[in-house]
Design a protein around this motif. Structure first.
Motif, mmCIF file in Angstrom:
data_model
loop_
_atom_site.group_PDB
_atom_site.id
_atom_site.type_symbol
_atom_site.label_atom_id
_atom_site.label_comp_id
_atom_site.label_asym_id
_atom_site.label_seq_id
_atom_site.Cartn_x
_atom_site.Cartn_y
_atom_site.Cartn_z
ATOM 1 N N VAL A 93 0.833 -1.206 0.000
ATOM 2 C CA VAL A 93 0.000 0.000 0.000
ATOM 3 C C VAL A 93 0.867 1.256 0.000
ATOM 4 O O VAL A 93 0.645 2.190 -0.786
ATOM 5 N N ILE A 94 1.890 1.261 0.869
ATOM 6 C CA ILE A 94 2.738 2.456 0.980
ATOM 7 C C ILE A 94 3.443 2.743 -0.344
ATOM 8 O O ILE A 94 3.483 3.877 -0.812
ATOM 9 N N ILE A 95 3.975 1.693 -0.980
ATOM 10 C CA ILE A 95 4.724 1.901 -2.228
ATOM 11 C C ILE A 95 3.803 2.392 -3.339
ATOM 12 O O ILE A 95 4.172 3.268 -4.129
ATOM 13 N N ILE A 96 2.601 1.864 -3.406
ATOM 14 C CA ILE A 96 1.683 2.338 -4.451
ATOM 15 C C ILE A 96 1.360 3.813 -4.243
ATOM 16 O O ILE A 96 1.353 4.607 -5.190
ATOM 17 N N ILE A 97 1.126 4.185 -2.983
ATOM 18 C CA ILE A 97 0.843 5.600 -2.712
ATOM 19 C C ILE A 97 2.021 6.472 -3.139
ATOM 20 O O ILE A 97 1.850 7.496 -3.805
ATOM 21 N N ILE A 98 3.214 6.024 -2.801
ATOM 22 C CA ILE A 98 4.394 6.820 -3.157
ATOM 23 C C ILE A 98 4.584 6.884 -4.668
ATOM 24 O O ILE A 98 4.819 7.950 -5.240
ATOM 25 N N GLY B 73 0.453 -0.059 -13.492
ATOM 26 C CA GLY B 73 -0.501 0.381 -12.476
ATOM 27 C C GLY B 73 -0.666 -0.598 -11.323
ATOM 28 O O GLY B 73 0.199 -1.436 -11.085
ATOM 29 N N VAL B 74 -1.797 -0.463 -10.623
ATOM 30 C CA VAL B 74 -2.016 -1.261 -9.420
ATOM 31 C C VAL B 74 -2.025 -2.760 -9.734
ATOM 32 O O VAL B 74 -1.461 -3.571 -8.991
ATOM 33 N N LEU B 75 -2.623 -3.133 -10.852
ATOM 34 C CA LEU B 75 -2.631 -4.556 -11.241
ATOM 35 C C LEU B 75 -1.208 -5.054 -11.471
ATOM 36 O O LEU B 75 -0.869 -6.186 -11.104
ATOM 37 N N GLY B 76 -0.407 -4.201 -12.073
ATOM 38 C CA GLY B 76 1.000 -4.548 -12.274
ATOM 39 C C GLY B 76 1.698 -4.803 -10.952
ATOM 40 O O GLY B 76 2.424 -5.787 -10.787
ATOM 41 N N SER B 77 1.460 -3.914 -9.970
ATOM 42 C CA SER B 77 2.012 -4.112 -8.623
ATOM 43 C C SER B 77 1.599 -5.454 -8.065
ATOM 44 O O SER B 77 2.401 -6.188 -7.498
ATOM 45 N N PHE B 78 0.326 -5.745 -8.235
ATOM 46 C CA PHE B 78 -0.207 -6.974 -7.662
ATOM 47 C C PHE B 78 0.502 -8.198 -8.243
ATOM 48 O O PHE B 78 0.960 -9.075 -7.516
ATOM 49 N N PHE B 79 0.623 -8.238 -9.572
ATOM 50 C CA PHE B 79 1.217 -9.429 -10.193
ATOM 51 C C PHE B 79 2.716 -9.529 -9.916
ATOM 52 O O PHE B 79 3.239 -10.626 -9.705
#
Lengths: 189, 219
Positions: A93-98, B73-79
């Motif tokens: 969560v923190i990294i996505i926010i950053i 994006g967020v999906l990329g982070s997830f995978f």
């Protein structure tokens, strides 16, 4: 509700670990031992295995503790999933926010200042965990000479290797050497 | 979809072939995402490592989440994160079922007693290495001694205090000390910061060297 407690414990650990795997060890030690989830000896076995298997130590430890504690609560799989999820979630969560919002996060003065205070504390905690571990290894019912000799021998191997090759002796090799030492020494004594 | 799969596979590989935690992983992330795939350039990687170091959590997870987000994006982070976690998870989960039985074998139990000694050495070595690299000004030394002292004395007299509080104290003290002592010591303050950056560059260069060495060795 053991699974909720597992999740929450590892969430806290994930949230307060700065500086990689070893920084996590004092936190895991405290949280896990104070809840008597796992015996001390077993915890160090886990750390040894985590070092000798691929992947981040934090994930390995979370999966391990989660599986063992989950077994007591009825499901090893659920236990290891919630513990691993707990330790990963704060970072995620923190990294996505950053990444999304704070372009200059790591250049920010405030962040640097806070980290300037956290780093020395983390070093103190790691050294403290190491020192306490030496203490608990040596002073069992009576003074444990064998364990002392073993630690000195392994430290000497690592030191000599570093002096000769200028590189750190890899954890896997250290674990292999020490398991060999263990098999020989503890079979004899 | 192809992007996501490729992120997953790349980070799965990284998770599967990194032993010994975060920093070992950075060189592998470099070779996979910068050299091979061209997803990032060297500066971006440096930025990611800096962010990963200044946020909580395992460095590997931080890097995976960041690279994944930048790519897709967020999906990329997830995978990417799922990919880096999965190998560890599967291997350790399997081991956790055999370990009890395994430890009943006397020879294995002896081996693990030896391994416990190695774990002590590894933890102390990690602490000492961080100590060697650390900034050594008055406030750092006080904080370090404070954390070390509290950990040891409280443990020996049997009082339980969570290290989380000590980390919070460190953060608060660091914030106020470095923010408000800047006027008198501006020069001293800018110097270590430049050093910090150099350290990071050096760290990445070190990893490059390591890479080259390991490639030579494998040849």
């Amino acid at each position: 509700m053991i699974f909720l407690e597992l999740f929450w414990t590892f969430f806290k650990i994930g949230l307060f670990t700065f500086g990689g795997g070893y920084a996590m060890i004092p936190l895991i030690q405290q949280e896990v031992l104070s809840k008597s989830w796992i015996e001390e000896g077993m915890l160090y076995n886990f750390i040894g295995i985590s070092e000798a298997t691929p992947g981040p130590i934090a994930i390995n430890m979370a999966t391990f503790v989660g599986s063992t504690v989950g077994k007591m609560g009825g499901s090893a799989l659920l236990g290891s999933i919630v513990a691993t999820l707990g330790v990963v979630l704060p970072s995620f969560v923190i990294i996505i926010i950053i990444a999304a919002l704070l372009k200059n996060f790591s250049k920010s003065k405030a962040v640097k200042n806070v980290l300037g205070g956290i780093k020395p504390v983390v070093i103190g905690l790691i050294l403290g965990a190491g020192a306490l571990l030496v203490y608990s290894n040596l002073f069992q019912e009576k003074f444990d000479y064998v364990s002392l000799i073993m630690m000195i021998a392994i430290a000497a191997c690592a030191f000599v290797y570093k002096k000769i090759t200028k590189k750190d002796l890899s954890p896997i090799i250290m674990i292999l050497i020490s398991s060999g030492f263990g098999m020989i020494v503890y079979s004899v004594f | 979809m192809k992007k996501l799969l490729s992120l997953f596979i790349t980070f799965f590989k990284i998770g599967l072939f990194t032993f010994g935690g975060g920093y070992a992983m950075i060189s592998l992330i470099e070779s996979e995402t910068v050299s091979k795939k061209g997803w990032l350039n060297a500066d971006e990687l440096l930025e990611i490592v800096a962010v990963a170091e200044s946020t909580p959590g395992p460095i590997a997870i931080n890097c995976a989440t960041y690279v994944g987000y930048k790519r897709a994006g967020v999906l990329g982070s997830f995978f990417a994160t799922l990919g880096v976690v999965l190998p560890s998870f599967l291997i350790i989960f399997a081991i956790s079922f055999f370990i009890d039985e395994f430890l009943k074998i006397e020879l294995v139990a002896s081996a693990f007693k030896g391994i416990q000694a190695a774990v002590v050495v590894l933890i102390l070595r990690a602490g000492l290495k961080m100590l060697k690299k650390a900034k050594k000004n008055f406030v750092s030394i006080v904080l370090l001694v404070f954390a070390l002292g509290v950990t040891i004395t409280f443990n020996l007299i049997g009082i339980k205090i969570s290290s989380i509080y000590l980390i919070l104290v460190g953060g608060v003290v660091g914030f106020f000390y470095y923010t408000y002592s800047k006027d008198q010591k501006e020069k001293q303050d800018t110097l270590p910061k430049q050093n910090d950056n150099c350290d990071k560059v050096e760290a990445v260069i070190d990893n490059d060297e390591l890479n080259a060495q390991s490639k030579e060795e494998s040849l």
